[in-house]
Design an enzyme around this catalytic site. Structure first.
Site, PDB file in Angstrom:
ATOM      1  N   ASP A   1      34.762  53.544  36.759  1.00 41.67           N
ATOM      2  CA  ASP A   1      34.244  52.273  37.283  1.00 41.67           C
ATOM      3  C   ASP A   1      33.162  52.588  38.306  1.00 41.67           C
ATOM      4  OD1 ASP A   1      35.814  49.221  37.330  1.00 41.67           O
ATOM      5  OD2 ASP A   1      34.155  49.574  38.718  1.00 41.67           O
TER       6      ASP A   1
ATOM      7  N   LEU B   1      46.423  40.411  26.426  1.00 44.43           N
ATOM      8  CA  LEU B   1      47.446  40.388  27.477  1.00 44.43           C
ATOM      9  C   LEU B   1      47.247  39.189  28.402  1.00 44.43           C
ATOM     10  CD1 LEU B   1      46.245  41.258  30.512  1.00 44.43           C
ATOM     11  CD2 LEU B   1      46.175  43.491  29.461  1.00 44.43           C
ATOM     12  N   ALA B   2      48.344  38.714  28.965  1.00 41.43           N
ATOM     13  CA  ALA B   2      48.256  37.686  30.011  1.00 41.43           C
ATOM     14  C   ALA B   2      48.685  38.335  31.322  1.00 41.43           C
ATOM     15  CB  ALA B   2      49.166  36.504  29.680  1.00 41.43           C
TER      16      ALA B   2
ATOM     17  N   THR C   1      35.958  40.461  26.446  1.00 39.67           N
ATOM     18  CA  THR C   1      35.766  39.283  25.592  1.00 39.67           C
ATOM     19  C   THR C   1      34.273  38.971  25.560  1.00 39.67           C
ATOM     20  OG1 THR C   1      37.903  38.460  26.309  1.00 39.67           O
ATOM     21  CG2 THR C   1      36.417  36.861  25.267  1.00 39.67           C
TER      22      THR C   1
ATOM     23  N   LEU D   1      37.948  34.377  21.233  1.00 41.79           N
ATOM     24  CA  LEU D   1      37.513  33.099  21.810  1.00 41.79           C
ATOM     25  C   LEU D   1      38.368  31.970  21.257  1.00 41.79           C
ATOM     26  CD1 LEU D   1      33.603  33.435  21.714  1.00 41.79           C
ATOM     27  CD2 LEU D   1      35.134  33.787  23.650  1.00 41.79           C
TER      28      LEU D   1
ATOM     29  N   PRO E   1      31.183  37.566  32.871  1.00 39.72           N
ATOM     30  CA  PRO E   1      31.333  36.246  33.497  1.00 39.72           C
ATOM     31  C   PRO E   1      30.396  35.196  32.896  1.00 39.72           C
ATOM     32  CG  PRO E   1      30.053  37.701  34.902  1.00 39.72           C
ATOM     33  CD  PRO E   1      30.492  38.527  33.746  1.00 39.72           C
TER      34      PRO E   1
ATOM     35  N   CYS F   1      39.861  33.675  32.351  1.00 37.44           N
ATOM     36  CA  CYS F   1      39.474  33.651  30.937  1.00 37.44           C
ATOM     37  C   CYS F   1      39.240  32.271  30.340  1.00 37.44           C
ATOM     38  CB  CYS F   1      40.535  34.370  30.105  1.00 37.44           C
ATOM     39  SG  CYS F   1      40.627  36.117  30.496  1.00 37.44           S
TER      40      CYS F   1
ATOM     41  N   ALA G   1      40.750  29.400  23.349  1.00 37.60           N
ATOM     42  CA  ALA G   1      40.407  27.972  23.283  1.00 37.60           C
ATOM     43  C   ALA G   1      41.627  27.168  22.832  1.00 37.60           C
ATOM     44  CB  ALA G   1      39.234  27.758  22.326  1.00 37.60           C
TER      45      ALA G   1
ATOM     46  N   VAL H   1      42.102  44.370  32.919  1.00 36.49           N
ATOM     47  CA  VAL H   1      42.346  44.757  31.530  1.00 36.49           C
ATOM     48  C   VAL H   1      42.261  46.283  31.369  1.00 36.49           C
ATOM     49  CG1 VAL H   1      41.382  44.654  29.194  1.00 36.49           C
ATOM     50  CG2 VAL H   1      41.664  42.575  30.529  1.00 36.49           C
TER      51      VAL H   1
HETATM   52  P1  NAD Z   1      37.544  42.857  36.146  1.00 32.97           P
HETATM   53  O1  NAD Z   1      36.449  42.205  36.891  1.00 32.97           O
HETATM   54  O2  NAD Z   1      38.897  42.940  36.756  1.00 32.97           O
HETATM   55  O3  NAD Z   1      37.120  44.368  35.801  1.00 32.97           O
HETATM   56  C1  NAD Z   1      35.861  44.728  35.323  1.00 32.97           C
HETATM   57  C2  NAD Z   1      35.450  46.027  35.984  1.00 32.97           C
HETATM   58  O4  NAD Z   1      34.263  46.527  35.351  1.00 32.97           O
HETATM   59  C3  NAD Z   1      35.098  45.894  37.468  1.00 32.97           C
HETATM   60  O5  NAD Z   1      35.942  46.746  38.234  1.00 32.97           O
HETATM   61  C4  NAD Z   1      33.620  46.335  37.558  1.00 32.97           C
HETATM   62  O6  NAD Z   1      33.316  47.076  38.735  1.00 32.97           O
HETATM   63  C5  NAD Z   1      33.505  47.220  36.334  1.00 32.97           C
HETATM   64  N1  NAD Z   1      32.137  47.385  35.851  1.00 32.97           N
HETATM   65  C6  NAD Z   1      31.187  46.433  35.632  1.00 32.97           C
HETATM   66  N2  NAD Z   1      30.071  46.994  35.139  1.00 32.97           N
HETATM   67  C7  NAD Z   1      30.303  48.331  35.044  1.00 32.97           C
HETATM   68  C8  NAD Z   1      29.544  49.446  34.596  1.00 32.97           C
HETATM   69  N3  NAD Z   1      28.297  49.280  34.126  1.00 32.97           N
HETATM   70  N4  NAD Z   1      30.077  50.681  34.660  1.00 32.97           N
HETATM   71  C9  NAD Z   1      31.337  50.855  35.127  1.00 32.97           C
HETATM   72  N5  NAD Z   1      32.127  49.845  35.560  1.00 32.97           N
HETATM   73  C10 NAD Z   1      31.619  48.594  35.516  1.00 32.97           C
HETATM   74  O7  NAD Z   1      37.618  42.141  34.726  1.00 32.97           O
HETATM   75  P2  NAD Z   1      38.903  42.012  33.770  1.00 32.97           P
HETATM   76  O8  NAD Z   1      39.744  40.870  34.188  1.00 32.97           O
HETATM   77  O9  NAD Z   1      39.506  43.356  33.592  1.00 32.97           O
HETATM   78  O10 NAD Z   1      38.178  41.559  32.430  1.00 32.97           O
HETATM   79  C11 NAD Z   1      37.387  42.453  31.690  1.00 32.97           C
HETATM   80  C12 NAD Z   1      37.073  41.821  30.356  1.00 32.97           C
HETATM   81  O11 NAD Z   1      38.296  41.593  29.631  1.00 32.97           O
HETATM   82  C13 NAD Z   1      36.383  40.463  30.428  1.00 32.97           C
HETATM   83  O12 NAD Z   1      35.489  40.358  29.356  1.00 32.97           O
HETATM   84  C14 NAD Z   1      37.527  39.480  30.245  1.00 32.97           C
HETATM   85  O13 NAD Z   1      37.095  38.262  29.685  1.00 32.97           O
HETATM   86  C15 NAD Z   1      38.423  40.207  29.270  1.00 32.97           C
HETATM   87  N6  NAD Z   1      39.838  39.852  29.337  1.00 32.97           N
HETATM   88  C16 NAD Z   1      40.461  39.637  30.523  1.00 32.97           C
HETATM   89  C17 NAD Z   1      41.821  39.355  30.565  1.00 32.97           C
HETATM   90  C18 NAD Z   1      42.538  39.125  31.862  1.00 32.97           C
HETATM   91  O14 NAD Z   1      43.687  38.693  31.827  1.00 32.97           O
HETATM   92  N7  NAD Z   1      41.948  39.377  32.998  1.00 32.97           N
HETATM   93  C19 NAD Z   1      42.553  39.305  29.379  1.00 32.97           C
HETATM   94  C20 NAD Z   1      41.893  39.541  28.180  1.00 32.97           C
HETATM   95  C21 NAD Z   1      40.537  39.823  28.173  1.00 32.97           C
HETATM   96  C1  UDX Z   2      45.183  34.088  29.115  1.00 36.82           C
HETATM   97  C2  UDX Z   2      45.767  34.258  27.700  1.00 36.82           C
HETATM   98  O1  UDX Z   2      47.116  33.778  27.688  1.00 36.82           O
HETATM   99  C3  UDX Z   2      45.722  35.716  27.296  1.00 36.82           C
HETATM  100  O2  UDX Z   2      46.182  35.861  25.955  1.00 36.82           O
HETATM  101  C4  UDX Z   2      44.294  36.215  27.402  1.00 36.82           C
HETATM  102  O3  UDX Z   2      44.219  37.580  27.053  1.00 36.82           O
HETATM  103  C5  UDX Z   2      43.754  36.006  28.802  1.00 36.82           C
HETATM  104  O4  UDX Z   2      43.865  34.607  29.159  1.00 36.82           O
HETATM  105  P1  UDX Z   2      46.087  34.499  31.574  1.00 36.82           P
HETATM  106  O5  UDX Z   2      44.908  33.689  31.971  1.00 36.82           O
HETATM  107  O6  UDX Z   2      46.313  35.802  32.241  1.00 36.82           O
HETATM  108  O7  UDX Z   2      46.037  34.791  29.997  1.00 36.82           O
HETATM  109  O8  UDX Z   2      47.427  33.634  31.805  1.00 36.82           O
HETATM  110  P2  UDX Z   2      48.123  32.452  30.992  1.00 36.82           P
HETATM  111  O9  UDX Z   2      49.567  32.721  30.985  1.00 36.82           O
HETATM  112  O10 UDX Z   2      47.497  32.192  29.699  1.00 36.82           O
HETATM  113  O11 UDX Z   2      47.888  31.197  31.950  1.00 36.82           O
HETATM  114  C6  UDX Z   2      46.594  30.644  32.144  1.00 36.82           C
HETATM  115  C7  UDX Z   2      46.692  29.403  33.002  1.00 36.82           C
HETATM  116  O12 UDX Z   2      47.324  28.354  32.272  1.00 36.82           O
HETATM  117  C8  UDX Z   2      47.524  29.592  34.268  1.00 36.82           C
HETATM  118  O13 UDX Z   2      46.906  28.903  35.327  1.00 36.82           O
HETATM  119  C9  UDX Z   2      48.856  28.961  33.918  1.00 36.82           C
HETATM  120  O14 UDX Z   2      49.562  28.500  35.031  1.00 36.82           O
HETATM  121  C10 UDX Z   2      48.396  27.808  33.039  1.00 36.82           C
HETATM  122  N1  UDX Z   2      49.424  27.319  32.107  1.00 36.82           N
HETATM  123  C11 UDX Z   2      49.959  28.155  31.166  1.00 36.82           C
HETATM  124  C12 UDX Z   2      49.824  25.981  32.161  1.00 36.82           C
HETATM  125  O15 UDX Z   2      49.318  25.216  32.994  1.00 36.82           O
HETATM  126  N2  UDX Z   2      50.765  25.525  31.277  1.00 36.82           N
HETATM  127  C13 UDX Z   2      51.319  26.340  30.332  1.00 36.82           C
HETATM  128  O16 UDX Z   2      52.155  25.857  29.563  1.00 36.82           O
HETATM  129  C14 UDX Z   2      50.903  27.695  30.272  1.00 36.82           C
END
Ligand code: NAD
Ligand code: UDX
Length: 485
Positions: free
Chosen positions: A33, A160-161, A128, A218, A89, A273, A222, A12
């Site tokens: 980071d 974002l997805a 999140t 959330l 997490p 997520c 959900a 993200v």
């Molecule tokens: P990620 O694990 O890819 O990245 C998190 C980073 O934070 C890691 O590189 C870690 O080293 C760093 N970090 C942790 N503690 C730190 C600190 N004290 N100082 C500096 N760096 C630190 O996680 P992500 O997928 O980017 O997700 C981040 C957040 O965004 C989560 O809460 C997640 O639920 C939310 N989110 C994720 C997605 C997604 O698609 N991955 C989408 C929407 C929201």
């Molecule tokens: C999701 C949310 O879509 C995004 O808005 C949020 O910020 C982060 O969590 P992401 O997990 O990156 O994004 O991908 P997403 O496209 O939502 O797919 C999640 C999982 O659901 C994948 O395993 C995908 O294959 C599965 N999926 C998705 C299905 O099984 N069926 C569908 O119709 C859509």
């Protein structure tokens, strides 16, 4: 020049900040980071994450107004707006283990901000987090800061997805900003709104109170996951009755009140997520005494687990009730196409299920490394999102000879009894299945967990095919249903 710092250079933080820098040349953005290898990768030619379009955006502004650094403290001290995008997490130990969000990383980021800030800051929750986290963060900041330094906390969850992150960021359905309903809070909301307004139409920037913004994230995840569990539950009924889940989803989705998106039946949803955020929601409901509401949302995860188990059972029961010693080609390991991310991918549970029945797996994914696959198959549940050195290896660690990781689907298919399609990569649609069939043991099976290939074409070649939620081959129809354990 406005200075933005983002703590957390992950899936993200990296893409989101790259987009802000790309769209706002007058803003300096630094992503920091604690992971030095991750920062080094962001500064290299090979970025730490695979995301279509990301390379172009990063390379166009890196070292101009976009910087990646492991000097966390000095960049926090220098910035006006600090995004916190660290991992949140599921807790693995203690109170709420297996459900509640682990805010250790968030808290340590907040304490660092309080320690080093010498001027007022806007602190933005990008991660999140559970609803009401901003209140706790405010307390940490206000009790640990220098005199005269003020903080405003905003909630700006990210929607974002993965796989489509760049398009989602460039053209979001909405941007959500929650803040305190005080003059200072509203001033901070306006400042952040001003950043997004550089490229997002104003009517798509929603402002709310802090708790609505936190909870909306959330709620959105959900409800999205609930749609997938709903269609997956229907897929089981389709298989039992001869209905076709794709036809059902199409017919249902044509209702404009329902719409067509997120109705693709699958082996189960994965990704970092959905499960984490629903379990977190369940925990929050329980803490608020809302047992029925908690049970309602828990069911979304339970159906997802059921779907993965059902898939494994289908494979084993079709292959004469045993896969012991049989080679199975696993096509795809990432949790969806166009990403190398394997967090909570359904492929892990399916592979572990098959290994539990002593199958020999040959795994191919165009974006996932062998190291990553081996780590995923030996890491305990919920430990995947914690730093490696804190993660104990699972006692069920699988021996090396049971799993081969390969870069050639055709080689991997030689001598296999079955193929499991776990990710809907486009390239799997155009493989030469006749060539694959010729090299396999007979009868040769395809179990398509993503409805990625045309079952009728494969049947013409000679395969016995299982596609989620589609009418069953006669071969499978007559088999007694194995109990789900
Ligand atoms: P990620 O694990 O890819 O990245 C998190 C980073 O934070 C890691 O590189 C870690 O080293 C760093 N970090 C942790 N503690 C730190 C600190 N004290 N100082 C500096 N760096 C630190 O996680 P992500 O997928 O980017 O997700 C981040 C957040 O965004 C989560 O809460 C997640 O639920 C939310 N989110 C994720 C997605 C997604 O698609 N991955 C989408 C929407 C929201
Ligand atoms: C999701 C949310 O879509 C995004 O808005 C949020 O910020 C982060 O969590 P992401 O997990 O990156 O994004 O991908 P997403 O496209 O939502 O797919 C999640 C999982 O659901 C994948 O395993 C995908 O294959 C599965 N999926 C998705 C299905 O099984 N069926 C569908 O119709 C859509």
């Amino acid at each position: 020049m406005v200075k933005i710092c983002c703590i957390g250079a992950g899936y993200v933080g990296g893409p989101t900040m790259a987009m802000i820098a790309y769209k706002c040349p007058d803003i300096q953005v630094v992503v920091v980071d604690i992971s030095v290898p991750r920062i080094n990768a962001w500064n290299s030619d090979r970025l730490p994450i695979f995301e279509p379009g990301l390379d172009e955006v990063v390379k166009s502004c890196r070292n101009t107004n976009l910087f990646f650094s492991s000097d966390v403290e000095s960049h926090i001290a220098d910035s006006d707006i600090i995004f916190v995008s660290v991992n949140t997490p599921t807790k693995t130990r203690g109170l709420g283990a297996g459900k509640a969000a682990d805010l250790t990383y968030w808290e340590s980021a907040a304490r660092m901000i309080a320690d080093v800030a010498k001027s007022d800051k806007i602190v933005v929750e990008k991660s999140t987090v559970p609803v009401k986290t901003a209140e706790a963060i405010e307390k940490i900041l206000n009790h640990n800061s220098r005199d005269g330094v003020n903080f405003q906390i905003l909630s700006n969850p990210e929607f974002l997805a993965e796989g489509t992150a760049i398009d989602d960021l460039a053209d979001p359905d909405r941007v959500l900003i929650g803040g305190r309903q005080t003059p200072e809070g509203q001033k901070a909301v306006a400042a952040l709104k001003g950043v997004y307004a550089k490229w997002v139409p104003e009517d798509r920037i929603i402002t709310t109170n802090l708790w609505s913004a936190e909870l909306s994230k959330l709620a959105a995840n959900a409800i999205l996951a609930q749609r997938i569990s709903s269609i997956n539950a229907m897929s089981a009924l389709c298989e039992a009755t001869g209905a076709n889940v794709s036809e059902v989803a199409y017919a249902v989705g044509k209702d404009t009140r329902i719409g067509p998106k997120f109705l693709s039946a699958s082996v189960g949803f994965g990704g970092s997520c959905f499960q984490k955020d629903i379990l977190n929601l369940v925990y929050i409901c329980e803490c608020n005494g809302l047992t029925e509401v908690a049970n309602y949302w828990r069911q979304v995860v339970q159906i997802n687990d059921y779907q993965k188990l059902r898939f494994v059972n289908r494979v084993v029961s079709s292959m004469f009730n045993t896969v012991s010693g049989k080679k199975i080609l696993v096509l795809g390991f990432a949790f969806k196409k166009d990403t190398g991310d394997t967090r909570e991918t359904p492929a892990i549970d399916v592979c572990l299920g098959l290994l539990g029945d002593k199958a020999k797996l040959s795994i191919y994914d165009p974006q996932v490394s062998e190291d990553q696959i081996r780590r995923d198959l030996t890491t305990s549940k919920f430990d995947w999102d914690h730093p490696q050195h804190l993660v104990p290896s699972s006692p069920t660690a699988k021996s090396k000879e049971m799993v081969t990781v390969t870069w050639d689907a055709y080689e991997a298919a030689k001598g296999a009894h079955g193929i499991c399609i776990m990710t809907e990569w486009d390239e799997f649609k155009s493989l030469d299945y006749q060539r694959i069939y010729d090299g396999m043991e007979k009868p040769a099976f395809v179990f398509d967990g993503r409805n990625a290939v045309n079952p009728d074409e494969l049947r013409k070649i000679g395969f016995i095919v299982y596609s989620i939620g589609k009418p069953l081959d006669a071969w499978m129809k007559d088999l007694p249903a194995a109990p789900l354990t």
